[in-house]
Design an enzyme around this catalytic site. Structure first.
Site, short mmCIF file in Angstrom:
data_model
loop_
_atom_site.label_atom_id
_atom_site.label_comp_id
_atom_site.label_asym_id
_atom_site.label_seq_id
_atom_site.Cartn_x
_atom_site.Cartn_y
_atom_site.Cartn_z
N GLY A 156 7.91 4.06 3.02
CA GLY A 156 8.38 5.44 3.39
C GLY A 156 9.62 5.10 4.00
N GLY A 157 10.19 6.29 4.93
CA GLY A 157 11.49 6.03 5.64
C GLY A 157 11.65 5.06 6.71
N PHE A 158 10.39 4.86 7.25
CA PHE A 158 10.45 4.11 8.44
C PHE A 158 9.72 2.52 8.18
CE2 PHE A 158 9.91 8.23 10.29
CZ PHE A 158 11.34 8.04 10.98
N GLY A 159 9.38 2.13 6.90
CA GLY A 159 8.91 0.82 6.58
C GLY A 159 7.95 0.83 5.55
N THR A 209 3.91 -0.68 4.25
CA THR A 209 2.70 -0.78 4.67
C THR A 209 1.88 -1.97 3.58
OG1 THR A 209 2.35 1.18 5.63
CG2 THR A 209 0.23 0.03 5.18
N LEU A 231 0.85 -1.16 0.05
CA LEU A 231 -0.03 0.04 0.01
C LEU A 231 0.97 1.26 0.08
CD1 LEU A 231 -2.81 -1.06 2.41
CD2 LEU A 231 -2.93 -0.72 0.02
N GLY A 232 1.99 1.21 0.82
CA GLY A 232 2.73 2.35 0.57
C GLY A 232 4.16 1.95 1.24
N LYS A 272 1.89 -3.21 8.83
CA LYS A 272 2.87 -2.09 8.89
C LYS A 272 4.27 -2.66 9.13
CE LYS A 272 -0.30 1.60 9.25
NZ LYS A 272 -0.75 2.85 10.19
N ASP A 309 1.75 13.41 12.15
CA ASP A 309 1.99 13.32 10.66
C ASP A 309 0.63 13.52 9.91
OD1 ASP A 309 3.29 12.94 8.35
OD2 ASP A 309 3.23 10.55 8.44
#
Length: 438
Positions: free
Chosen positions: A78-81, A83, A75-76, A99, A200
């Site tokens: 980013g910098g932290f992992g 999804t 699904l997505g 996640k 966020d």
């Protein structure tokens, strides 16, 4: 569990949607194997060798997490992992979101602190039980990686909704924004009353849920890494500690200065981000394009037509200093509910065209013109401090001058300069800054 392994690009498919090769751990007939997959830019994947997945689902040829959650697509990321959309085999294949948390630091101390933070945040999310916030189901660890499982919200993000409007030459109307605020502010009040800050808020992290037609807050900023403490002294020689390394949560343009620059967040930080999101929905313009570079003030009113009452509310939420903003979502809601809707503002607004940033000039506000003398810190002296500090660290210098004045209103000019110099990372430049005032 899916692990990235970048391949030689020359051996990749010529498919334009192809992104990279990843390896997936696949359980089949009681054995676990690493299987290469083609990962596409839209998050879908397919096996490089279809024969490897030719076995029926009952053979175990599915990608599973915790031997329970069957991966469907990404699904997505980013910098932290990442999804994932998954199916929960223990709940009749009910869709849910998993996640994957990827700490950015790999040292033992940082890894341990990241784990402690993750577990603490998971406990907080577990306590949340309110509509318009995805339900927290579980957390688990697999292959030394941490995972959260949450309710899957079917709907569209507001970034997607705004793009749909813009394709029709429209944005959101004032009446829609007022209703949107009325729907979301009670949710933030619920969180803030429990000492939880989202950190966020943006168009990407608010969804319009199908069926309920209510905005839902998703993707809390839980991915903060450990902060390493340094040691120094204040202007009086007293030992102090300060953060030397931290991960920033929040999007540039949407998150306020104290969150991006200092790593601190308060309930008013969420209110700032909510106001930025509302402004983008009204104007159809990203926040960076709405900000005047010399004054760091948002000129969003130039790109939309709304009532003075809503302008006043949003501008108070957008104040640079946290103390100058609303201090609670309930206080914002009280003012929003007093607004009277003009029938003309109920219509969707035409898309605004951003003005060239060079045409936006700094407009002095009344507080700047009426700034009182603090000890021997005259308005002229403060303006000079801002100018000199900006030369060394950029536009954030103006914000830091204001913050220092608020926290230390009774400083002498020498102590004030010493405090400001601590924000300049290079010792030589910090010394030049101090000497320029002698």
């Amino acid at each position: 569990m899916v692990e990235d392994r970048f391949s030689n690009k020359n051996s990749a498919s010529t498919d334009e949607s192809f992104a990279q090769i990843v390896y997936a751990k696949v359980k089949s007939n009681g054995k676990t194997e690493l299987v290469p997959l083609k990962l596409h830019v839209d998050g879908s994947w397919e096996p490089l060798d279809p024969a490897m997945f030719a076995a029926p689902a009952t053979s175990g040829g599915k990608i599973l997490l915790a031997n329970r959650y069957e991966l469907q697509r990404i699904l997505g990321q980013g910098g932290f992992g990442r999804t994932y959309l998954t199916l929960d085999r223990y709940r009749f294949n009910e869709p849910c979101v998993v996640k994957e948390f990827l700490p950015q630091h790999h040292g033992d101390y940082e890894a341990q602190k990241s784990r402690e933070l993750f577990e603490r945040e998971a406990k907080i999310l577990h306590q949340i039980d309110r509509a318009q916030i995805p339900k927290f189901f579980a957390c688990f660890e697999e292959d030394e990686k941490l995972f959260l499982v949450q309710e899957y919200i079917k709907g569209q993000t507001y970034s997607s909704l705004l793009r749909d409007r813009q394709q029709q030459g429209q944005t959101f109307s004032e009446s829609e924004i007022i209703k949107w605020l009325k729907d979301l502010l009670p949710v933030l009040s619920y969180l803030h009353d429990r000492q939880i800050v989202h950190r966020d808020i943006s168009l990407d992290n608010i969804m319009l849920q199908e069926g309920t037609h209510l905005p839902v807050l998703i993707d809390f900023g839980i991915g903060r890494s450990a902060i390493v403490q340094g040691r120094s002294q204040d202007i009086h020689g007293t030992p102090i500690s300060y953060p030397t390394q931290q991960s920033i949560v929040g999007k540039v343009g949407y998150a306020p200065y104290e969150q991006i620059w200092l790593g601190q967040s308060f309930p008013s930080s969420d209110l700032y981000s909510l106001a930025v999101t509302a402004v983008v929905m009204l104007t159809g313009i990203e926040p960076q394009s709405l900000t005047d570079r010399s004054s760091l003030k948002s000129k969003w009113q130039l790109h939309t037509s709304v009532s003075d009452g809503l302008v006043k509310i949003l501008n108070r939420m957008l104040q640079d200093l946290p103390a100058n903003r609303y201090q609670s979502a309930a206080a914002v809601l009280t003012d929003v509910e007093r607004l009277t809707i003009n029938p003309q503002t109920q219509l969707s607004q035409p898309v605004a065209t951003p003005l060239p940033i060079t045409t936006l000039t700094a407009v002095p506000t009344s507080p700047q013109l009426e700034m009182p003398t603090i000890n021997n810190l005259t308005p002229e002296f403060i303006a000079r401090c801002e100018k000199e500090l900006i030369n060394y660290i950029g536009p954030i210098g103006k914000f830091l001058v204001k913050t220092t004045l608020t926290k230390h209103p009774n400083l002498s000019s020498a102590d004030f300069i010493t405090l400001l110099a601590q924000h300049i990372p290079q010792p030589v430049q910090a010394n030049e800054f101090r000497n320029s005032f002698r």
